[in-house]
Every structure is written in C-alpha cells, then in structure tokens.
Design an enzyme around this catalytic site. Structure first.
Site, PDB file in Angstrom:
ATOM      1  N   GLU A   1      77.023  56.098  28.038  1.00  0.00           N
ATOM      2  CA  GLU A   1      78.290  56.817  28.137  1.00  0.00           C
ATOM      3  C   GLU A   1      79.380  55.905  27.576  1.00  0.00           C
ATOM      4  O   GLU A   1      79.541  54.775  28.053  1.00  0.00           O
ATOM      5  CB  GLU A   1      78.592  57.185  29.588  1.00  0.00           C
ATOM      6  CG  GLU A   1      77.627  58.235  30.145  1.00  0.00           C
ATOM      7  CD  GLU A   1      77.845  58.551  31.621  1.00  0.00           C
ATOM      8  OE1 GLU A   1      77.653  59.702  31.999  1.00  0.00           O
ATOM      9  OE2 GLU A   1      78.201  57.649  32.398  1.00  0.00           O
TER      10      GLU A   1
ATOM     11  N   ASN B   1      76.742  60.491  36.653  1.00  0.00           N
ATOM     12  CA  ASN B   1      76.843  60.310  38.106  1.00  0.00           C
ATOM     13  C   ASN B   1      77.675  61.405  38.762  1.00  0.00           C
ATOM     14  O   ASN B   1      77.514  61.683  39.944  1.00  0.00           O
ATOM     15  CB  ASN B   1      77.428  58.935  38.438  1.00  0.00           C
ATOM     16  CG  ASN B   1      76.353  57.863  38.368  1.00  0.00           C
ATOM     17  OD1 ASN B   1      75.168  58.158  38.486  1.00  0.00           O
ATOM     18  ND2 ASN B   1      76.759  56.625  38.166  1.00  0.00           N
TER      19      ASN B   1
ATOM     20  N   SER C   1      80.018  51.305  36.702  1.00  0.00           N
ATOM     21  CA  SER C   1      79.504  52.663  36.893  1.00  0.00           C
ATOM     22  C   SER C   1      80.487  53.520  37.673  1.00  0.00           C
ATOM     23  O   SER C   1      80.280  54.717  37.784  1.00  0.00           O
ATOM     24  CB  SER C   1      78.140  52.643  37.579  1.00  0.00           C
ATOM     25  OG  SER C   1      78.059  51.616  38.507  1.00  0.00           O
TER      26      SER C   1
ATOM     27  N   HIS D   1      78.765  52.495  29.451  1.00  0.00           N
ATOM     28  CA  HIS D   1      77.942  52.636  30.654  1.00  0.00           C
ATOM     29  C   HIS D   1      76.477  52.832  30.275  1.00  0.00           C
ATOM     30  O   HIS D   1      76.053  53.912  29.871  1.00  0.00           O
ATOM     31  CB  HIS D   1      78.457  53.813  31.513  1.00  0.00           C
ATOM     32  CG  HIS D   1      77.767  53.931  32.827  1.00  0.00           C
ATOM     33  ND1 HIS D   1      77.394  55.122  33.384  1.00  0.00           N
ATOM     34  CD2 HIS D   1      77.362  52.972  33.698  1.00  0.00           C
ATOM     35  CE1 HIS D   1      76.787  54.895  34.542  1.00  0.00           C
ATOM     36  NE2 HIS D   1      76.758  53.597  34.747  1.00  0.00           N
TER      37      HIS D   1
HETATM   38  P1  NAI Z   1      73.502  42.180  39.394  1.00  0.00           P
HETATM   39  O1  NAI Z   1      73.903  41.806  40.769  1.00  0.00           O
HETATM   40  O2  NAI Z   1      72.066  42.275  39.063  1.00  0.00           O
HETATM   41  O3  NAI Z   1      74.164  41.151  38.355  1.00  0.00           O
HETATM   42  C1  NAI Z   1      75.510  40.770  38.374  1.00  0.00           C
HETATM   43  C2  NAI Z   1      75.611  39.380  37.767  1.00  0.00           C
HETATM   44  O4  NAI Z   1      76.994  39.103  37.550  1.00  0.00           O
HETATM   45  C3  NAI Z   1      75.069  38.279  38.664  1.00  0.00           C
HETATM   46  O5  NAI Z   1      74.139  37.505  37.959  1.00  0.00           O
HETATM   47  C4  NAI Z   1      76.295  37.441  39.044  1.00  0.00           C
HETATM   48  O6  NAI Z   1      76.022  36.043  39.133  1.00  0.00           O
HETATM   49  C5  NAI Z   1      77.221  37.730  37.887  1.00  0.00           C
HETATM   50  N1  NAI Z   1      78.641  37.586  38.227  1.00  0.00           N
HETATM   51  C6  NAI Z   1      79.234  37.899  39.372  1.00  0.00           C
HETATM   52  N2  NAI Z   1      80.564  37.645  39.289  1.00  0.00           N
HETATM   53  C7  NAI Z   1      80.782  37.157  38.059  1.00  0.00           C
HETATM   54  C8  NAI Z   1      81.929  36.715  37.361  1.00  0.00           C
HETATM   55  N3  NAI Z   1      83.126  36.735  37.925  1.00  0.00           N
HETATM   56  N4  NAI Z   1      81.792  36.297  36.101  1.00  0.00           N
HETATM   57  C9  NAI Z   1      80.591  36.326  35.501  1.00  0.00           C
HETATM   58  N5  NAI Z   1      79.454  36.719  36.122  1.00  0.00           N
HETATM   59  C10 NAI Z   1      79.555  37.146  37.384  1.00  0.00           C
HETATM   60  O7  NAI Z   1      74.270  43.544  39.088  1.00  0.00           O
HETATM   61  P2  NAI Z   1      73.859  44.718  38.083  1.00  0.00           P
HETATM   62  O8  NAI Z   1      73.017  45.697  38.793  1.00  0.00           O
HETATM   63  O9  NAI Z   1      73.390  44.128  36.813  1.00  0.00           O
HETATM   64  O10 NAI Z   1      75.283  45.431  37.846  1.00  0.00           O
HETATM   65  C11 NAI Z   1      76.255  44.871  37.020  1.00  0.00           C
HETATM   66  C12 NAI Z   1      77.260  45.948  36.637  1.00  0.00           C
HETATM   67  O11 NAI Z   1      76.578  47.045  36.004  1.00  0.00           O
HETATM   68  C13 NAI Z   1      78.008  46.553  37.808  1.00  0.00           C
HETATM   69  O12 NAI Z   1      79.329  46.838  37.389  1.00  0.00           O
HETATM   70  C14 NAI Z   1      77.240  47.828  38.095  1.00  0.00           C
HETATM   71  O13 NAI Z   1      78.018  48.813  38.702  1.00  0.00           O
HETATM   72  C15 NAI Z   1      76.870  48.252  36.672  1.00  0.00           C
HETATM   73  N6  NAI Z   1      75.705  49.130  36.552  1.00  0.00           N
HETATM   74  C16 NAI Z   1      74.566  48.911  37.293  1.00  0.00           C
HETATM   75  C17 NAI Z   1      73.465  49.743  37.137  1.00  0.00           C
HETATM   76  C18 NAI Z   1      72.214  49.500  37.920  1.00  0.00           C
HETATM   77  O14 NAI Z   1      71.367  50.405  37.985  1.00  0.00           O
HETATM   78  N7  NAI Z   1      72.020  48.327  38.503  1.00  0.00           N
HETATM   79  C19 NAI Z   1      73.484  50.894  36.187  1.00  0.00           C
HETATM   80  C20 NAI Z   1      74.696  50.980  35.420  1.00  0.00           C
HETATM   81  C21 NAI Z   1      75.774  50.145  35.624  1.00  0.00           C
END
Ligand code: NAI
Length: 498
Positions: free
Chosen positions: A150, A188, A117, A138
């Site tokens: 996006e 954003n 993001s 995105h």
């Molecule tokens: P989250 O913390 O819920 O999930 C991340 C997952 O990635 C975890 O299960 C973790 O074990 C795994 N992980 C960590 N390092 C890893 C690696 N090296 N290889 C494989 N898996 C790995 O995070 P979330 O909220 O799902 O965010 C994920 C991405 O999406 C981030 O880049 C965030 O900025 C983006 N994002 C998040 C939004 C939100 O509202 N939460 C909205 C839009 C984008």
C-alpha cells in the site's frame, strides 16, 4: 541501482531489505540493537539459502544479492541513500524523532518512507521541514512473499513522490495500490468486518467457531476462516489493529472491539503462539468438522418450494438434477420453503411474508460447485420440514451445516459488510474500486474483490441485506454506504458496463 536505507532490522525491516537487494538495489540496514541487525542479516541469508535449495536462485545469484546488504552501525551512514524506509517500533513519537533525525542526515530531495500499519502519515510528517517527502510504504508480512504494497499519501505528501514509489515497487516485482492515509489504510480497514462479524455471530451463539470457519471457507471460498486467521495473526495483534482503527475513527461503532475477543486476550488465549485461541493446538482434525444437523426421526411429507433468486439458480438446477421435485407456487398445502437469506432472520421473514415453514440458505461463492451449504430456519418451522429440506440439499452431494436463526447468516452478512466498507473508501475517494479489490485479493487472499463480488450479487441485494441488519440490530455499524445506496437505486455496478 539505488542505495536504500532501511531502519529497523526486525521482522519487517529485514524482509524489506531482502526485497530491495533481490531487486538489484544496495541496502544499508540499521538497527540500534546490534543483535537485531545480526538476526536480520541471518534471516535474509537463511531465506536466500532456502531459495537456492528450492532452485529458485543459483548460489552465485544468492551471493551476489547478499553482497548488496550492508549492515551499518550509525544512522549517519545513511547520508548517501536515495530513499530511506523505516520499520521500527509502532510508536508515533519514536517514529517522528527518527524522521527528524533523518532530515538532518539526508539531503532534502530524498524520500522518507514509513512501514507503519496504523499511524497517520499526515501526523508523522507534521513536524518535518519537508513534509511532502514522507510516503507510506505498507508492506505485508512476510515482505519477500507478499506481492501487495500500500503506497500511502498523507495530506501533504507530493503526488510526484507517490508516483515515484509506485513505479519503484513495481520494478521490485510488487503490486502497489495507492491510498490516502486513512485509519487502517485499505486492507486493515476493509478486513475489519471479516473478524468483526464472526465475533458477533459467536457472541450470539449463532454457531460454534469450527462450523463458522467451515462455512466461511467452504461456502464463502475464503482461504481461511476468521477464527483460524485470528489464531494465526494472534488475537492480541488483531485486537490492537481493531482498537487503533476504532480510536482513529473517533470511536465509530462499526469498529468497536468485541468483548469476546477482549476476554480471550485477557485470558492469555492469543492463538497459535500461546497454544490456545479459538482452537487448541495442535488442532484435532475432528474439531474442524462439527456438523450439527437436526436429527431425522420421521420421513417428511412436505413438498419443497423455493423463492426465486438469480444467485441460487445453479443450486436449484443441482436439486432438480438430484431428482428433487421442486415447486414454485405457495398455494399447495404442506409446503416447506427454501430461500436465500436477504438479511432478515428466518423467523422475521416467515412472519413478514406469512410463510409457515421457512428454511434459509446462506450465500455461497459458487452454488454450482459448493460442497457445503449452511441453513437456518424460522422458529415457526416444523422440524420435519427442516429435515426434509436438509435431506434434499444433501442429495446434491453437499454437507449441510445448520446454524441458529441469526440475521444475514454468516457469509452473506460478512460479504455485505466487506463490500460496504470498501464502498465507503471509494465514496470518500480514498481509493478506487480496482485498487480496493486488488488490495483485498493480494493482501488477504480473498477469493474475489469485495466490490466485484457485490456487483455479482447485485447492489440492490447487498443494500437489502445491510438494511435488514441495521433494522434488526438497531446499530449504526450496519449503516449502508451512501455509494451503495445511490448505485443500487439505478442498478449500477462498481466495475465494468452498467
Ligand atoms: P519488530 O519488533 O520485529 O522490529 C522492530 C525493530 O526496530 C527492532 O529490531 C528494534 O530494535 C528496532 N527499533 C526500535 N526502535 C528503533 C529506533 N528508534 N531506531 C531504529 N530501530 C529501532 O517489528 P516489526 O514487526 O518488524 O514491525 C515494524 C514496523 O512494521 C511497525 O511499524 C509495524 O507496525 C509495521 N508492520 C508490521 C507488520 C507485521 O506483520 N509484523 C506488517 C506491516 C507493518
């Protein structure tokens, strides 16, 4: 039917996997933390069951969809994928390592996508052997429900890959908007002033948080007020998005984080998730409707004049229909003047135009139907004149909220700043008026795209509000977008016929 790899099975990864399997693709979902993969799988199952309960899917359809989800234990199992989307932790070097790893697993023509993001797509691609294959995808949270995606182009991303992904997400029932990689992308970035202006109004005690939310919702037509929304998103998360845009724009003062928000985060007041942010949860309904009208101690003896403006014609009609005898001339004695804000404080405008009793009204999305009007008044104004104008406005059936005499009031300064931000993205050819408006309505639920709204208000009026804010605060935060400056000179619009 494609094989889609999804890396990271958290909130977003599991949502993205659900979108893809529901659209008929096969998904290989990987997370290094085994419990995270299982949690992701359970979440998808739960969401599908919910759709069955709601009769949006039959149980056969749900089983068929779920059967296309494959939890894998090793990254190398992604070798057969046609597209890999990552949704892992928001950390540049961790994401870069993952992409380098993926390049050694999948063939060169496979598109790699990131759900980042805030990280530059160009930066994420710069150590890849084939940087043209990295695309930003995105998604918004919750991914299965939010229509917008996006599609982000880094400096080296190939146009063909962008087109391919845009077509693919349309096939998935989503609405793609294409944007260049810029800090905060479209949503954003353009949304920053929605929070930023609110925080500035609160910092100068322009009003309290509940009144501010009421004004933004009921006058502005936004689905949620900024304080409610910050509480929902989490003040820490909202602050970190602001901080990342601020840093990525070389500390442009337009995106400077608010001290008020930083203090709330330091105090652990993170919003709903911590039980307290701007509001204390559960919210007491009466908190939501603080109407701080001036006390009426004496019957007014002023006649009400209004300063003509196309935007408030329908309010004038409502006042007339309510039996208020309005005058247009300033020559009468005992006049109380009502005007739509032009970005100056009432006190400044009263001084500039020698108006003795000036009451300003804030912008409304629709003056014909609005149920609330926000007013402010000049320091030179006789309180009886204020009372009389409030009474007149109340006679239309509206609630009236009195705020302090702050420049640009609340809705007007917010809308002008949203349009300014959107205009800059168009000016810098990061996106187009149609795409930015679509992104903001689908991604945030704004009642109308900021550029279409600015067209309706008139770019000259928007430019005037911004100029007055700039003069008042002496901050480049309020500098007018060069495109608004240019278009307003010749009365052009962003959309439609000129
Ligand atoms: P989250 O913390 O819920 O999930 C991340 C997952 O990635 C975890 O299960 C973790 O074990 C795994 N992980 C960590 N390092 C890893 C690696 N090296 N290889 C494989 N898996 C790995 O995070 P979330 O909220 O799902 O965010 C994920 C991405 O999406 C981030 O880049 C965030 O900025 C983006 N994002 C998040 C939004 C939100 O509202 N939460 C909205 C839009 C984008």
């Amino acid at each position: 039917m494609l094989i889609i790899g999804v890396v990271g099975a958290g909130t977003m990864g599991s949502g993205i996997a659900q979108v893809a399997i529901a659209a008929g693709e096969t998904v290989k979902l990987f997370d290094p933390v085994a419990e995270a993969s299982l949690r992701g799988r359970d979440m998808i199952k739960k969401n599908l069951n919910f759709l069955v309960d709601k009769k949006k899917l039959t149980s056969d359809e749900s089983s068929d969809i779920f059967s296309r989800l494959d939890i894998i234990n090793s990254l190398s199992d992604l070798a057969s994928c046609d597209l890999v989307i990552e949704a892992i932790v928001e950390n540049e070097s961790v994401k870069k390592d993952l992409f380098k790893n993926l390049e050694s697993i999948v063939s060169p023509e496979v598109i790699l996508a990131t759900n980042t993001s805030s990280i530059s797509i160009t930066a994420l691609s710069n150590e890849l052997e084939y940087p043209e294959r990295l695309v930003g995808m995105h998604f918004f949270n919750p991914a299965p429900r939010m229509k917008l995606i996006e599609v982000v182009k880094g400096l080296r991303t190939s146009d063909a890959h962008i087109d391919y992904i845009a077509k693919l997400v349309k096939r998935w029932g989503k609405a793609p908007v294409i944007t260049k990689s810029t800090p905060g992308f479209i949503v954003n970035r353009v949304a920053r002033p929605f929070y930023g202006e609110a925080l500035r109004v609160l910092m100068e005690f322009g009003t309290d948080h509940a009144s501010l939310d009421n004004i933004i919702r009921e006058c502005g037509g936004f689905p949620l007020g900024p304080c409610q929304l910050m509480d929902l998103i989490g003040l820490d998360v909202n602050l970190s998005v602001t901080q990342s845009v601020y840093e990525a724009t070389a500390f442009d003062p337009r995106y400077a984080p608010s001290l008020l928000q930083q203090e709330l985060v330091r105090a652990g007041k993170l919003g709903r998730k911590s039980g307290e942010g701007f509001y204390t949860y559960p919210v007491n309904d009466s908190d939501l409707d603080i109407i701080n009208t001036i006390k009426k101690d004496e019957l007014g003896s002023y006649r009400v004049r209004f300063i003509k403006n196309a935007s408030i014609e329908s309010l004038i009609a409502r006042l007339t229909a309510a039996g208020i005898n309005l005058v247009e001339t300033a020559r009468d004695t005992n006049i109380a003047t009502l005007a739509l804000t032009d970005g100056r404080t009432a006190t400044q405008r009263a001084y500039d135009e020698s108006i003795s009793n000036l009451v300003l009204i804030d912008l409304c999305m629709n003056f014909k139907t609005t149920q609330r009007i926000a007013v402010s008044h000049s320091d030179q104004c006789d309180p009886i004149a204020v009372t009389q104008i409030i009474d007149a406005l109340k006679s239309t059936g509206c609630k009236v909220t009195v705020i302090q005499d702050i420049a640009g009031m609340i809705v007007a300064r917010t809308v002008a700043m949203l349009a300014n931000e959107a205009a800059d993205l168009v000016h810098q050819r990061i996106t187009t008026p149609n795409e930015v408006d679509m992104a903001m309505t689908l991604g945030t639920g704004y009642p109308i795209g900021p550029l279409l709204w600015a067209d309706q208000i008139g770019l000259k009026n928007i430019s005037e509000i911004l100029k007055h804010l700039y003069e008042h605060y002496g901050s480049s935060r309020y500098r007018t977008s060069p495109l608004i400056q240019r278009k307003s000179i010749t009365n052009q619009k962003f959309h439609g016929a000129q």
